[in-house]
Scaffold this active site. Structure first.
Site, PDB file in Angstrom:
ATOM      1  N   CYS A   9     -82.895  -1.488 -78.908  1.00  0.00           N
ATOM      2  CA  CYS A   9     -83.713  -1.026 -77.789  1.00  0.00           C
ATOM      3  C   CYS A   9     -82.814  -0.760 -76.596  1.00  0.00           C
ATOM      4  O   CYS A   9     -82.193  -1.669 -76.062  1.00  0.00           O
ATOM      5  CB  CYS A   9     -84.759  -2.079 -77.426  1.00  0.00           C
ATOM      6  SG  CYS A   9     -85.936  -2.357 -78.749  1.00  0.00           S
ATOM      7  N   GLY A  12     -78.067   3.143 -73.775  1.00  0.00           N
ATOM      8  CA  GLY A  12     -77.133   3.483 -72.700  1.00  0.00           C
ATOM      9  C   GLY A  12     -75.705   3.205 -73.142  1.00  0.00           C
ATOM     10  O   GLY A  12     -75.351   3.384 -74.313  1.00  0.00           O
ATOM     11  N   LYS A 103     -77.634 -10.484 -68.805  1.00  0.00           N
ATOM     12  CA  LYS A 103     -77.350 -11.721 -68.066  1.00  0.00           C
ATOM     13  C   LYS A 103     -78.450 -12.072 -67.082  1.00  0.00           C
ATOM     14  O   LYS A 103     -78.776 -13.237 -66.899  1.00  0.00           O
ATOM     15  CB  LYS A 103     -76.014 -11.612 -67.347  1.00  0.00           C
ATOM     16  CG  LYS A 103     -75.946 -10.450 -66.378  1.00  0.00           C
ATOM     17  CD  LYS A 103     -74.653  -9.672 -66.470  1.00  0.00           C
ATOM     18  CE  LYS A 103     -74.567  -8.943 -67.800  1.00  0.00           C
ATOM     19  NZ  LYS A 103     -73.509  -7.916 -67.859  1.00  0.00           N
ATOM     20  N   GLU A 127     -74.196 -13.707 -76.437  1.00  0.00           N
ATOM     21  CA  GLU A 127     -72.753 -13.729 -76.149  1.00  0.00           C
ATOM     22  C   GLU A 127     -72.349 -12.629 -75.175  1.00  0.00           C
ATOM     23  O   GLU A 127     -71.501 -12.831 -74.299  1.00  0.00           O
ATOM     24  CB  GLU A 127     -71.974 -13.599 -77.464  1.00  0.00           C
ATOM     25  CG  GLU A 127     -70.460 -13.614 -77.333  1.00  0.00           C
ATOM     26  CD  GLU A 127     -69.921 -14.928 -76.803  1.00  0.00           C
ATOM     27  OE1 GLU A 127     -69.574 -14.952 -75.609  1.00  0.00           O
ATOM     28  OE2 GLU A 127     -69.833 -15.911 -77.566  1.00  0.00           O
ATOM     29  N   GLY A 185     -66.722   5.177 -62.189  1.00  0.00           N
ATOM     30  CA  GLY A 185     -67.796   4.624 -63.012  1.00  0.00           C
ATOM     31  C   GLY A 185     -67.709   3.121 -63.213  1.00  0.00           C
ATOM     32  O   GLY A 185     -68.481   2.539 -63.953  1.00  0.00           O
ATOM     33  N   LYS A 203     -73.996 -14.779 -64.464  1.00  0.00           N
ATOM     34  CA  LYS A 203     -73.136 -15.240 -65.558  1.00  0.00           C
ATOM     35  C   LYS A 203     -72.740 -16.702 -65.368  1.00  0.00           C
ATOM     36  O   LYS A 203     -72.713 -17.482 -66.319  1.00  0.00           O
ATOM     37  CB  LYS A 203     -71.896 -14.355 -65.637  1.00  0.00           C
ATOM     38  CG  LYS A 203     -72.208 -12.892 -65.986  1.00  0.00           C
ATOM     39  CD  LYS A 203     -71.009 -11.995 -65.713  1.00  0.00           C
ATOM     40  CE  LYS A 203     -71.313 -10.528 -66.020  1.00  0.00           C
ATOM     41  NZ  LYS A 203     -70.286  -9.627 -65.453  1.00  0.00           N
TER      42      LYS A 203
END
Lengths: 434, 434
Positions: A9, A12, A103, A127, A185, A203
């Site tokens: 799902c 990107g 995260k 992970e 970017g 995180k």
């Protein structure tokens, strides 16, 4: 054995990387997992030119993936909070395992999600949510399970580290580097999440719970960004023997747990002070093992995909465990080891450092370089210091050549009248990534 | 749930460390593993004063442990080849799981041992056999399972790295440092295994199989020691921009697999070139994630015990899996999370870097230092450069103090007429191990 069906799902950066790596390394991954892992459905609003998913059934309703009875594992790569939370809870309710790189989702809704997973007896693996491709969740959760952990400190936002590295290396101002990072970017159009430390705090919240066995508590994190750090500060720090890093620190004290992200001066001799550019590193101090450090790419399409797929392999290994050996002894299943030959040393190619004692007369260097040329060995550097001694040390660094050719060259050099004794040979490895 | 019974064979450095860490961290370890892990029997010729094992049943026949029906997991820490091999095979034949720290055993007899384990459906875990406390077996075998690995390069012998580091830092000769390493207990009386690279080749053989999915082939390893490296070589390398490290390298090429241990020049800008002293590090280059590095203590009693116990926890998690969640989501079992408070930032103690603009007149520094003294903040360093400007930058690094006290001090400093604008404050972390 029947393949495991994965539904991705979100298509990107990370979604397309996951699809591509699964396709490219399918054979090796299945030798490790014991089963073929195939993408059976994609949920995405539009295709991504970075991945050729034309043969995969695709829906623009991601919830269809969570409800599809053919799907074993749902991979949540849409990002964000609310829809991602709904998607993951729906997948869990439908008895599907979940892998996520999100995260924000774990830091803010992890307690609820894990409770649902526990109740439904499914795996939720994450992970990729911390430090991209570095297997830091696994290291703390499994590798350091013997230890009482004292503290964890991490450079866990690549954009921030890139900016601070450029400020130090090139004396550039914060705003200037940020604009470049956005053009490259590395940084989002709205850089708040990165430069104000919110991404790092997400995180760090996860690392803190893993280290100390407490529920996730993102709202308790102290967060300070790097936008106020000036090049003056960077230079003073340098003068004082420090580097400035945007560090997440979580530490157990007698009074409670520290949970904080802020610019930090670190002594330059520490390995983590030398982690530069977009790279991430996490340093863990624990009572039995002492300090350990984990370094690698904290973001990027395939680096993050590496962690997503590691979670897929872990999940498949649990789903498929027909014996105690959930993880194959030698990483690949015993029937799937390969018979690649070990190369004899003669066939190995490296660069070389050569040191020899030459009699100081004209033409010695010409003789030595002629011999190297005869073996097609090209020279990278020569060091020869003036000396008043009769014997002059000559040091040569070569480009890459096969060991056999170098052995022939060394024998020929040692046979020269103008060379005294043996040639010292030490191999050179640049260790640059391929 | 009933405790898991562990039998420790061998009570030397690693055996006593394993016993001590299991005892000291028993509560935390059982919160992670889901069950108590208890040492139920020890096989050792004599007690070790480093561990109080007086209450544990002890036999001087290690094979008794492998036959004891009460024992679930046999921990082989006797070292060596033949007896260790017999012990492990006997334990496997008796249906026991095995944890070992023995690199020689795995590198030379691993193929046979893993086959027996597979046939008997028991676990054989060996994290401690490579790079001590660094979870590198887990990282490659599980964390990087998505990748086609290009190469692995490691500093995997602490003794050799200590010697090379001393040669470089202090200009000392090889023989001189070796003698000191022996006196410090880093090097054995017979240092051949360490300095000639045999120990590193054992570990590299294991890493190679994990990375490339080939059977263990120690006999194919090329091994060259560091005894011929001179301080001249160390200095020339430095001049050329390199460090000399005793490196194990295994690389996949189109012709076959390289498997070699030798002194190696590495560009000094690489992180691994800066791994000094007895520390170990392993650098892995893989196609999806790129380079990742794993750093920590490669030897020592409790560091190696950390890896042995991680294997015990892994084994217990498999033995006890009553759900898909073999590994608890947040590392500790959900019912065993703790409610340690998160510390408010005011209570956190760090050192500080302060930068301020002072009006250049006598007495400013006295005012600032008085304010710091009032908050019991002591000063580590002050930088103040001569300038012709009216405003002089003053930089102060303090010792550790609570954030609340620093906030009070900064408010007072900012209120001074002689200080212009805000005080920049960046926290300092030494990140030294506790």
């Amino acid at each position: 054995m029947k393949p495991v069906n994965v539904g991705i799902c979100g298509l990107g950066t990370v979604g397309s990387g996951t699809f591509n790596v699964l396709a490219r390394n399918q054979e090796e991954i299945s030798r490790r997992a014991g089963r073929v892992i195939q993408v059976a459905q994609i949920g995405a609003r539009r295709p991504n030119p970075a991945a050729d998913t034309s043969e995969i059934p695709t829906t623009n309703d991601i919830f269809e993936v969570a409800r599809n009875p053919e799907i074993d594992i749902v991979v949540e790569l849409i990002g964000g909070y609310d829809t991602a939370r709904e998607l993951v809870l729906e997948a869990i309710a439908n008895g599907k395992h979940v892998v996520t790189a999100n995260k924000a989702l774990i830091a803010e809704h992890g307690n609820e999600i894990f409770e649902a997973a526990q109740a439904n007896n499914v795996i939720v693996a994450y992970e990729a949510s911390v430090a991209g491709g570095i297997p830091i969740v696994k290291a703390i959760r499994e590798g350091l399970a013997a230890n009482s952990i004292n503290w964890v400190a991490g450079i866990i936002n690549g954009t921030g580290n890139f900016i601070l590295t450029e400020m130090r290396d090139k004396g550039r101002a914060f705003e200037d580097v940020l604009a470049e990072a956005q053009a490259l970017g590395y940084a989002e159009a709205d850089p708040t999440f990165d430069v104000e430390g919110i991404d790092a705090a997400h995180k760090l919240t996860i690392l803190s719970s893993l280290a100390f066995g407490v529920p996730l508590q993102f709202s308790k994190a102290y967060t300070e960004g790097i936008s106020k750090v000036t090049t003056d500060d960077v230079n003073y720090a340098e003068e004082l023997g420090y580097r400035i890093k945007h560090l997440g620190v979580t530490r157990r004290t007698e009074e409670g747990i520290e949970l904080r992200v802020h610019p930090t001066l670190i002594p330059e001799k520490r390995l983590i002070a030398n982690v530069d550019g977009v790279m991430n590193a996490v340093l863990v101090d624990a009572d039995a093992v002492g300090p350990t450090l984990y370094y690698g790419a904290g973001a990027g399409s395939e680096a993050t995909a590496s962690a997503v797929i590691a979670d897929l392999v872990d999940t498949v290994r649990v789903m498929t465990a027909d014996s105690s050996n959930r993880v194959p002894h030698l990483a690949f299943h015993p029937s799937r080891l390969s018979d690649l030959p070990m190369l004899p040393m003669d066939e190995v190619e490296t660069a070389y450092y050569l040191r020899m004692q030459a009699i100081d007369h004209p033409g010695v260097l010409a003789e030595v370089t002629r011999i190297l040329a005869e073996q097609s060995i090209s020279i990278d550097a020569i060091v020869q210091h003036d000396t008043t001694e009769e014997l002059v040390p000559v040091v040569i660094v070569t480009h890459k050549v096969k060991e056999a050719a170098m052995n022939r060259a060394i024998s020929a050099i040692e046979a020269l009248d103008s060379i005294h004794g043996e040639v010292t040979r030490i191999r050179v490895e640049a260790l640059d990534a391929q």
